[in-house]
Scaffold this motif. Structure first.
Motif, PDB file in Angstrom:
ATOM      1  N   ALA A  42     -13.469  17.959  40.987  1.00 60.23           N
ATOM      2  CA  ALA A  42     -13.359  17.292  39.684  1.00 60.23           C
ATOM      3  C   ALA A  42     -14.006  15.904  39.665  1.00 60.23           C
ATOM      4  CB  ALA A  42     -11.894  17.197  39.271  1.00 60.23           C
ATOM      5  N   ALA A  43     -13.877  15.153  40.757  1.00 63.34           N
ATOM      6  CA  ALA A  43     -14.468  13.804  40.775  1.00 63.34           C
ATOM      7  C   ALA A  43     -15.993  13.902  40.721  1.00 63.34           C
ATOM      8  CB  ALA A  43     -14.027  13.048  42.033  1.00 63.34           C
ATOM      9  N   LEU A  44     -16.540  14.889  41.412  1.00 64.23           N
ATOM     10  CA  LEU A  44     -17.986  15.125  41.400  1.00 64.23           C
ATOM     11  C   LEU A  44     -18.431  15.568  40.003  1.00 64.23           C
ATOM     12  CD1 LEU A  44     -20.712  15.593  42.847  1.00 64.23           C
ATOM     13  CD2 LEU A  44     -19.880  17.880  43.472  1.00 64.23           C
ATOM     14  N   ARG A  45     -17.661  16.491  39.417  1.00 62.96           N
ATOM     15  CA  ARG A  45     -18.005  16.988  38.074  1.00 62.96           C
ATOM     16  C   ARG A  45     -18.017  15.838  37.062  1.00 62.96           C
ATOM     17  NH1 ARG A  45     -19.886  17.811  34.234  1.00 62.96           N
ATOM     18  NH2 ARG A  45     -19.947  19.592  32.806  1.00 62.96           N
ATOM     19  N   ALA A  46     -17.068  14.896  37.261  1.00 64.30           N
ATOM     20  CA  ALA A  46     -16.909  13.785  36.308  1.00 64.30           C
ATOM     21  C   ALA A  46     -18.087  12.814  36.323  1.00 64.30           C
ATOM     22  CB  ALA A  46     -15.612  13.041  36.592  1.00 64.30           C
ATOM     23  N   THR A  47     -18.865  12.800  37.411  1.00 65.08           N
ATOM     24  CA  THR A  47     -20.041  11.905  37.415  1.00 65.08           C
ATOM     25  C   THR A  47     -21.144  12.463  36.515  1.00 65.08           C
ATOM     26  OG1 THR A  47     -21.138  12.959  39.320  1.00 65.08           O
ATOM     27  CG2 THR A  47     -19.635  11.166  39.817  1.00 65.08           C
ATOM     28  N   ARG A  85     -32.573   7.130  41.481  1.00 68.74           N
ATOM     29  CA  ARG A  85     -32.190   7.973  40.338  1.00 68.74           C
ATOM     30  C   ARG A  85     -30.689   8.212  40.260  1.00 68.74           C
ATOM     31  NH1 ARG A  85     -37.213  10.334  38.145  1.00 68.74           N
ATOM     32  NH2 ARG A  85     -38.632  10.780  39.863  1.00 68.74           N
ATOM     33  N   HIS A  86     -29.995   8.036  41.385  1.00 69.62           N
ATOM     34  CA  HIS A  86     -28.539   8.232  41.386  1.00 69.62           C
ATOM     35  C   HIS A  86     -27.760   6.943  41.130  1.00 69.62           C
ATOM     36  CE1 HIS A  86     -29.553  12.175  43.003  1.00 69.62           C
ATOM     37  NE2 HIS A  86     -28.318  12.553  42.784  1.00 69.62           N
ATOM     38  N   MET A  87     -28.455   5.817  41.030  1.00 68.11           N
ATOM     39  CA  MET A  87     -27.773   4.531  40.842  1.00 68.11           C
ATOM     40  C   MET A  87     -26.879   4.473  39.603  1.00 68.11           C
ATOM     41  SD  MET A  87     -27.705   2.242  43.040  1.00 68.11           S
ATOM     42  CE  MET A  87     -28.420   1.921  44.632  1.00 68.11           C
ATOM     43  N   PRO A  88     -27.252   5.143  38.501  1.00 66.22           N
ATOM     44  CA  PRO A  88     -26.362   5.080  37.332  1.00 66.22           C
ATOM     45  C   PRO A  88     -25.001   5.743  37.552  1.00 66.22           C
ATOM     46  CG  PRO A  88     -28.539   5.915  36.711  1.00 66.22           C
ATOM     47  CD  PRO A  88     -28.497   5.869  38.209  1.00 66.22           C
ATOM     48  N   PHE A  89     -24.871   6.544  38.620  1.00 66.00           N
ATOM     49  CA  PHE A  89     -23.624   7.286  38.839  1.00 66.00           C
ATOM     50  C   PHE A  89     -22.863   6.672  39.998  1.00 66.00           C
ATOM     51  CE2 PHE A  89     -27.249  10.212  38.010  1.00 66.00           C
ATOM     52  CZ  PHE A  89     -27.063  10.294  36.632  1.00 66.00           C
ATOM     53  N   LYS A  90     -21.532   6.628  39.868  1.00 62.02           N
ATOM     54  CA  LYS A  90     -20.706   6.101  40.944  1.00 62.02           C
ATOM     55  C   LYS A  90     -20.638   7.138  42.063  1.00 62.02           C
ATOM     56  CE  LYS A  90     -15.844   5.260  42.039  1.00 62.02           C
ATOM     57  NZ  LYS A  90     -15.512   6.567  42.621  1.00 62.02           N
ATOM     58  N   ILE A  91     -21.182   6.792  43.220  1.00 60.55           N
ATOM     59  CA  ILE A  91     -21.145   7.710  44.352  1.00 60.55           C
ATOM     60  C   ILE A  91     -20.501   7.017  45.544  1.00 60.55           C
ATOM     61  CG2 ILE A  91     -22.451   9.232  45.880  1.00 60.55           C
ATOM     62  CD1 ILE A  91     -24.548   9.532  43.748  1.00 60.55           C
ATOM     63  N   GLY A  92     -19.248   7.386  45.806  1.00 57.17           N
ATOM     64  CA  GLY A  92     -18.513   6.878  46.966  1.00 57.17           C
ATOM     65  C   GLY A  92     -18.288   8.021  47.944  1.00 57.17           C
ATOM     66  N   ILE A  93     -17.401   7.763  48.913  1.00 54.21           N
ATOM     67  CA  ILE A  93     -17.080   8.777  49.924  1.00 54.21           C
ATOM     68  C   ILE A  93     -16.568  10.063  49.264  1.00 54.21           C
ATOM     69  CG2 ILE A  93     -15.516   9.322  51.853  1.00 54.21           C
ATOM     70  CD1 ILE A  93     -17.223   7.200  52.863  1.00 54.21           C
ATOM     71  N   GLN A  94     -15.711   9.909  48.256  1.00 58.93           N
ATOM     72  CA  GLN A  94     -15.106  11.084  47.624  1.00 58.93           C
ATOM     73  C   GLN A  94     -16.176  11.969  46.958  1.00 58.93           C
ATOM     74  OE1 GLN A  94     -12.624  10.465  44.140  1.00 58.93           O
ATOM     75  NE2 GLN A  94     -11.222  12.091  44.776  1.00 58.93           N
ATOM     76  N   TRP A 130     -26.698   8.703  52.233  1.00 62.47           N
ATOM     77  CA  TRP A 130     -27.655   7.642  51.883  1.00 62.47           C
ATOM     78  C   TRP A 130     -27.573   7.317  50.375  1.00 62.47           C
ATOM     79  CZ3 TRP A 130     -32.459   9.168  49.335  1.00 62.47           C
ATOM     80  CH2 TRP A 130     -33.408   8.141  49.250  1.00 62.47           C
ATOM     81  N   MET A 131     -27.035   8.250  49.607  1.00 64.44           N
ATOM     82  CA  MET A 131     -26.912   8.087  48.153  1.00 64.44           C
ATOM     83  C   MET A 131     -25.695   7.248  47.749  1.00 64.44           C
ATOM     84  SD  MET A 131     -29.202  10.258  46.818  1.00 64.44           S
ATOM     85  CE  MET A 131     -28.900  12.013  46.786  1.00 64.44           C
ATOM     86  N   ARG A 132     -24.801   6.956  48.717  1.00 64.15           N
ATOM     87  CA  ARG A 132     -23.592   6.205  48.354  1.00 64.15           C
ATOM     88  C   ARG A 132     -23.971   4.838  47.810  1.00 64.15           C
ATOM     89  NH1 ARG A 132     -20.186   4.775  52.460  1.00 64.15           N
ATOM     90  NH2 ARG A 132     -21.563   5.503  54.126  1.00 64.15           N
ATOM     91  N   ASN A 133     -23.311   4.431  46.734  1.00 66.09           N
ATOM     92  CA  ASN A 133     -23.643   3.146  46.112  1.00 66.09           C
ATOM     93  C   ASN A 133     -22.413   2.328  45.732  1.00 66.09           C
ATOM     94  OD1 ASN A 133     -22.751   4.492  43.814  1.00 66.09           O
ATOM     95  ND2 ASN A 133     -24.805   5.098  43.206  1.00 66.09           N
ATOM     96  N   VAL A 134     -21.232   2.756  46.163  1.00 68.37           N
ATOM     97  CA  VAL A 134     -20.020   1.922  45.960  1.00 68.37           C
ATOM     98  C   VAL A 134     -19.253   1.845  47.273  1.00 68.37           C
ATOM     99  CG1 VAL A 134     -19.667   2.284  43.510  1.00 68.37           C
ATOM    100  CG2 VAL A 134     -18.660   3.896  45.144  1.00 68.37           C
TER     101      VAL A 134
END
Ligand code: HEM
Length: 134
Positions: A42-47, A85-94, A130-134
């Motif tokens: 769900a957290a992935l879907r929500a991005t 290209r992924h910067m607009p989306f919150k990408i953390g460990i989860q 490498w895509m993590r940004n938070v």
């Protein structure tokens, strides 16, 4: 012709081993179906936005080239610049871990050969981490 395990060790492209464009298409369809269906993602879907059609198409094109096949994505959009290209989306460990788990489940369900699955999962981990940004 050697078997799939030998080929995987000798560096034949993942694109050939997985079964080319139809197999990548099936994998990407299952990946986004699972993202939509499984509460664990769900957290992935929500991005993502409400409509996954463009994401399906782009990941399909991208993975063809990334696995060593035709460069459909680059021909249309140029250099992938995936992190930017992924910067607009919150990408953390989860989100990273849900992406990887969703892809692992999709690969298992569409029956990617276990040796190839392991090889791809390692590469997916490097890219997703490498895509993590938070
Ligand atoms: C780490 C967790 C990840 C999250 C949360 C994530 C999320 C997203 C989101 C929200 C989009 C936009 C979809 C749309 O256009 O509606 C996207 C696009 C995309 N993602 Fe990811 N992604 C992740 C990892 C990855 C990985 C590991 C790959 C490649 C192996 C990848 C490849 C792509 C590609 C090719 C696009 C299309 C980019 C474009 O041209 O706009 N993503 N991703």
């Amino acid at each position: 012709m050697s078997d799939t395990d030998d080929d995987a060790q000798q560096g034949t492209t993942a694109f050939e081993l997985i079964g080319g464009e139809p197999a990548i298409h099936a994998l990407v369809e299952r990946f986004y179906d699972l993202m939509d269906l499984e509460p664990g993602y769900a957290a992935l879907r929500a991005t993502h936005g409400p409509d996954l059609a463009s994401a399906r198409e782009k990941l399909n094109w991208f993975l063809c080239g990334w696995m060593g096949g035709p460069q459909h994505y680059v021909e249309r959009f140029g250099h992938p610049r995936l992190r930017a290209r992924h910067m607009p989306f919150k990408i953390g460990i989860q989100e990273r871990d849900q992406w990887l788990a969703c892809m692992a489940q999709a690969m298992e369900e569409v029956q990617v050969h276990p040796a190839l699955r392991e090889r791809l999962q390692e590469s997916f981990f490097q890219t997703a981490d490498w895509m993590r940004n938070v």
